[in-house]
Design an enzyme around this catalytic site. Structure first.
Site, PDB file in Angstrom:
ATOM      1  N   CYS A  45       0.808  -1.225   0.000  1.00 19.05           N
ATOM      2  CA  CYS A  45       0.000   0.000   0.000  1.00 19.05           C
ATOM      3  C   CYS A  45       0.840   1.275   0.000  1.00 19.05           C
ATOM      4  O   CYS A  45       0.296   2.369  -0.120  1.00 19.05           O
ATOM      5  CB  CYS A  45      -0.948   0.000   1.194  1.00 19.05           C
ATOM      6  SG  CYS A  45      -2.184  -1.309   1.077  1.00 19.05           S
ATOM      7  N   HIS A  66     -12.135   9.429 -10.233  1.00 17.27           N
ATOM      8  CA  HIS A  66     -11.002   9.422 -11.167  1.00 17.27           C
ATOM      9  C   HIS A  66      -9.968  10.500 -10.828  1.00 17.27           C
ATOM     10  O   HIS A  66      -9.463  11.205 -11.703  1.00 17.27           O
ATOM     11  CB  HIS A  66     -11.491   9.537 -12.624  1.00 17.27           C
ATOM     12  CG  HIS A  66     -12.072   8.246 -13.108  1.00 17.27           C
ATOM     13  ND1 HIS A  66     -13.354   7.857 -12.783  1.00 17.27           N
ATOM     14  CD2 HIS A  66     -11.550   7.263 -13.860  1.00 17.27           C
ATOM     15  CE1 HIS A  66     -13.595   6.681 -13.340  1.00 17.27           C
ATOM     16  NE2 HIS A  66     -12.508   6.296 -13.998  1.00 17.27           N
ATOM     17  N   GLU A  69     -13.406  -0.152   0.561  1.00 18.74           N
ATOM     18  CA  GLU A  69     -12.260  -0.183  -0.362  1.00 18.74           C
ATOM     19  C   GLU A  69     -12.365  -1.353  -1.327  1.00 18.74           C
ATOM     20  O   GLU A  69     -11.865  -1.295  -2.443  1.00 18.74           O
ATOM     21  CB  GLU A  69     -10.947  -0.330   0.417  1.00 18.74           C
ATOM     22  CG  GLU A  69     -10.358   0.953   0.826  1.00 18.74           C
ATOM     23  CD  GLU A  69      -8.906   0.821   1.240  1.00 18.74           C
ATOM     24  OE1 GLU A  69      -8.278   1.871   1.396  1.00 18.74           O
ATOM     25  OE2 GLU A  69      -8.380  -0.301   1.395  1.00 18.74           O
TER      26      GLU A  69
END
Length: 151
Positions: A30, A69, A139
């Site tokens: 991550c 985005h 997530e």
């Protein structure tokens, strides 16, 4: 027996795609830039306002447009801001157009802090009639963070 209103609540669900990375004191995948198709669930409790609404769904849709985005980053990682933003963290230096970045006012960009960012934005638009706000950010299909704000 007659029914009476004891509680009013609205619910809203939407997904969006964004990228981020984390600052962690240990080795983790991550630390690298990666993306998620996040899902956001919002529940808002309150009384009806003069329009007959608890909260306007359009405010929630506008929040999604703000993050969809884009790359999410911590305010603490911003080294320069202008037409472009320079992000420095984890041996990375990214220069990105300002319109592609969402700055989260938090020390990291975890699901927990993204949920808090959403909840605070909802609270900014909430009228006095709103009593409670719950935001859950997924997530992936197995992992979420949730926060509840109350007056």
């Amino acid at each position: 027996m007659e029914f009476k209103v004891v509680e009013r609540k609205i619910g809203w669900h939407k997904d969006f795609d964004s990228s981020h990375f984390l600052a962690l004191p240990y080795d983790s995948k991550c630390l690298r830039i990666h993306g998620h198709t996040y899902n956001v669930d919002v529940e808002i409790w309150g009384d009806l306002d003069e329009r007959g609404m608890i909260f306007d769904f359009n405010h929630l849709s506008n929040l999604i447009k703000e993050v969809d985005h884009r790359i999410l980053t911590s305010i603490e990682w911003i080294k320069e801001e202008g037409d472009h933003i320079i992000i420095v963290q984890n041996d990375k230096e990214l220069k990105l157009p300002k319109k592609e970045v969402v700055i989260v006012d938090a020390p990291n960009v975890t699901a927990e802090l993204i949920a808090e960012w959403f909840a605070k934005r909802v609270a900014e638009k909430a009228g006095e009639n709103v009593k409670r706000i719950k935001v859950r950010v997924w997530e992936d299909p197995r992992s979420y963070a949730e926060i509840v704000l109350e007056r």
